[in-house]
Scaffold this active site. Sequence first.
Site, short mmCIF file in Angstrom:
data_model
loop_
_atom_site.label_atom_id
_atom_site.label_comp_id
_atom_site.label_asym_id
_atom_site.label_seq_id
_atom_site.Cartn_x
_atom_site.Cartn_y
_atom_site.Cartn_z
N GLY A 106 2.76 -1.28 4.25
CA GLY A 106 2.58 0.07 4.01
C GLY A 106 4.14 0.49 3.70
N GLY A 107 4.91 1.20 4.78
CA GLY A 107 6.22 1.73 4.68
C GLY A 107 7.08 0.86 4.06
N GLY A 162 2.07 1.97 10.70
CA GLY A 162 2.99 2.92 10.51
C GLY A 162 3.80 3.45 11.87
N ASN A 181 0.94 -1.22 0.04
CA ASN A 181 0.01 -0.04 0.17
C ASN A 181 0.90 1.17 0.03
OD1 ASN A 181 -1.85 2.15 0.54
ND2 ASN A 181 -2.38 1.34 2.50
N TRP A 182 1.09 1.86 -1.07
CA TRP A 182 1.96 3.00 -1.33
C TRP A 182 1.71 4.18 -0.67
CZ3 TRP A 182 3.91 2.45 -7.28
CH2 TRP A 182 4.50 1.29 -7.18
N LYS A 183 0.35 4.34 -0.42
CA LYS A 183 -0.32 5.66 0.22
C LYS A 183 0.10 6.74 -0.70
CE LYS A 183 -0.08 3.20 4.52
NZ LYS A 183 0.04 3.45 6.10
N SER A 207 3.08 -2.54 10.38
CA SER A 207 4.35 -2.55 10.68
C SER A 207 5.11 -3.74 10.37
CB SER A 207 4.97 -1.98 11.99
OG SER A 207 4.34 -0.57 12.19
N HIS A 253 -9.63 0.71 4.88
CA HIS A 253 -8.40 1.10 5.62
C HIS A 253 -8.71 2.14 6.68
CE1 HIS A 253 -4.25 2.30 6.21
NE2 HIS A 253 -3.94 1.40 5.72
C1 PEP Z 1 -0.99 0.01 5.82
O1 PEP Z 1 -1.18 1.03 6.02
O2 PEP Z 1 -1.78 -0.77 5.37
C2 PEP Z 1 0.41 -0.53 6.66
C3 PEP Z 1 0.09 -1.99 6.99
O3 PEP Z 1 1.13 0.37 7.01
P1 PEP Z 1 2.66 -0.09 7.72
O4 PEP Z 1 3.08 -1.20 7.10
O5 PEP Z 1 3.29 1.09 7.45
O6 PEP Z 1 2.19 -0.18 9.21
#
Ligand code: PEP
Length: 247
Positions: free
Chosen positions: A231-232, A170, A9-11, A210, A92
């Site tokens: 995400g990240g 995150g 998920n590149w956001k 995370s 989300h």
């Molecule tokens: C997300 O936003 O779907 C996510 C899992 O983010 P992160 O991996 O950065 O916690």
Amino acid sequence: MRKRIVAGNWKMNLTAEEAVNLFNEIEEKLTVTDVDVRAYAPSIYLQSLSGKSKKVTVGAQNFYPSSKGAFTGEISPTQLRSIGINTVLIGHSERRDLFGENNEFIHTKVKSALENELDIILCCGESLETRDAGNEVEFVTGQLSSALNGVESESMKNIAIAYEPIWAIGTGRTATSQQAEDMHLAIRNWLVSKYGSAIAESTSILYGGSCNAGNAKELFACPNVDGGLIGGASLDAEAFLTIISSY
Ligand code: PEP
């Protein structure tokens, strides 16, 4: 066997050049073939990335649940389909918390996506407050119950669920593999009660929050964790590829 899915998920990250470079690097170095790899990219990059790879499916992070009309700034499922996009994220926690998407609206989005033959990753997850109060299972299954209200068994083949505890998104604070497994099992049991064991056993339940190159192996070793929504760590090709290889 359930489908294993690892989705980035590149956001709201990456310039156009960075997005193409990241996508190309993942595509070039990806050797794993038994994982459904996806990149949920910002909407302005969807057309240029759509169909670019047979190995990486490109999906939309968001859409508006109407086929067309006066919805300034929004993108319809029909428009997504017209550029070859076949999968979307729904529910989300950032859409819920920052953009006011409530359970009712999320249910409308689920129905709209299914009507338009878009595959869905349906996100759910509790806040720290809810977990501390011991209500996490009730809360998460409540979210699912609302989102999937009236959704027929037949449609479940188009839906994967992502459990994403809000306190882990995150934050660098991952759920322990035990916490993840407990919730995934609770979701699976809830699916059994709603759809029966065949559907429950074939629905992929992803973990998000995370998840990174260092902890993916332990999380993916849990019997009810069928992949991750990342995400990240999905913004770094090496890290994302390591996560994909973590089964
Ligand atoms: C997300 O936003 O779907 C996510 C899992 O983010 P992160 O991996 O950065 O916690």
